[in-house]
Write an enzyme that holds these catalytic residues in place. Structure first.
Site, PDB file in Angstrom:
ATOM      1  N   GLU A 297      -3.079  -4.488  -3.141  1.00  0.00           N
ATOM      2  CA  GLU A 297      -3.585  -5.374  -4.202  1.00  0.00           C
ATOM      3  C   GLU A 297      -3.629  -4.654  -5.549  1.00  0.00           C
ATOM      4  O   GLU A 297      -3.278  -5.212  -6.590  1.00  0.00           O
ATOM      5  CB  GLU A 297      -5.001  -5.859  -3.858  1.00  0.00           C
TER       6      GLU A 297
ATOM      7  N   ASN B 151       0.830  -1.208   0.000  1.00  0.00           N
ATOM      8  CA  ASN B 151       0.000   0.000   0.000  1.00  0.00           C
ATOM      9  C   ASN B 151       0.867   1.262   0.000  1.00  0.00           C
ATOM     10  O   ASN B 151       1.909   1.316   0.648  1.00  0.00           O
ATOM     11  CB  ASN B 151      -1.016   0.004   1.144  1.00  0.00           C
TER      12      ASN B 151
HETATM   13  N1  THU Z   1      -5.307  -1.481   2.494  1.00  0.00           N
HETATM   14  C1  THU Z   1      -4.763  -2.277   1.539  1.00  0.00           C
HETATM   15  O1  THU Z   1      -3.626  -2.058   1.081  1.00  0.00           O
HETATM   16  N2  THU Z   1      -5.508  -3.310   1.081  1.00  0.00           N
HETATM   17  C2  THU Z   1      -6.785  -3.595   1.502  1.00  0.00           C
HETATM   18  O2  THU Z   1      -7.465  -4.413   0.886  1.00  0.00           O
HETATM   19  C3  THU Z   1      -7.306  -2.945   2.700  1.00  0.00           C
HETATM   20  C4  THU Z   1      -6.628  -1.658   3.062  1.00  0.00           C
HETATM   21  C5  THU Z   1      -4.519  -0.336   2.962  1.00  0.00           C
HETATM   22  C6  THU Z   1      -5.079   1.000   2.549  1.00  0.00           C
HETATM   23  C7  THU Z   1      -4.514   1.907   3.600  1.00  0.00           C
HETATM   24  O3  THU Z   1      -3.204   2.311   3.187  1.00  0.00           O
HETATM   25  C8  THU Z   1      -4.382   1.021   4.823  1.00  0.00           C
HETATM   26  O4  THU Z   1      -4.476  -0.320   4.372  1.00  0.00           O
HETATM   27  C9  THU Z   1      -5.455   1.275   5.872  1.00  0.00           C
HETATM   28  O5  THU Z   1      -6.720   1.218   5.307  1.00  0.00           O
END
Ligand code: THU
Length: 161
Positions: free
Chosen positions: A75, A62
């Site tokens: 993802e 992320n």
């Molecule tokens: N996040 C992801 O990378 N994938 C997900 O499916 C759920 C949430 C990240 C987004 C944000 O940077 C952090 O987790 C908190 O929501």
């Protein structure tokens, strides 16, 4: 009137040690990708790793932004990378892992709704299900044979015809 019901199927493993070696390795690679996450705002580090039909592995993490909605989930970073570096190559399996602000990584975290929509678009584009492995480095692991089952009533290009 007719009542309808949708069921989803998934496998639950008690720990990462119960997975086949290839799956356990992929989940560990996903966890390792949390090191390259940029999550100064949530401190929630997500990592994803995928095996492609050409044998290559692609990772994503992320990437947040001071303007919060600009941030991108692990993802979708992975899917964009796969699509750019290995266009038109199906993704066989994607593992998703995480560690939170306290360093914990002990339960499966599901992909968010926006990522599910993107995963399903990728599946339909390349006509191949993406098997999902969800888990931390401790605790239960979920294995789901395709992202489509996580998004019943998907809106797709067909709906605009
Ligand atoms: N996040 C992801 O990378 N994938 C997900 O499916 C759920 C949430 C990240 C987004 C944000 O940077 C952090 O987790 C908190 O929501």
């Amino acid at each position: 009137m007719e009542h309808q019901k949708i069921n989803i199927e998934y496998d639950v493993y008690d720990s990462i040690d119960q997975l086949a070696k290839e799956d356990a390795d992929l989940l560990r690679t996903a966890y390792k990708a949390t090191d390259i996450s940029y999550a100064p705002y949530s401190q929630f580090h997500v990592g994803a790793a995928a095996i492609l039909a050409n044998g290559q592995t692609v990772v994503g993490s992320n990437q947040e932004n001071a303007s919060y909605p600009v941030g991108i989930c692990a993802e979708r970073v992975l899917l964009s990378t796969a699509s750019s570096v290995h266009p038109k190559v199906p993704i066989l399996t994607m593992a998703i892992s995480y560690r939170n602000a306290e360093g914990k990584s002990n339960k499966p975290i599901p992909p968010c709704g926006m990522c599910r929509q993107t995963l399903v678009e990728y599946e339909s584009l390349l006509k191949h299900p993406i098997r999902l492995i969800l888990g931390g480095m401790e605790g239960k692991i979920y294995v789901i044979n395709g992202a489509q089952s996580l998004l019943p009533f998907t809106f797709s290009g067909d709906d605009m015809k």
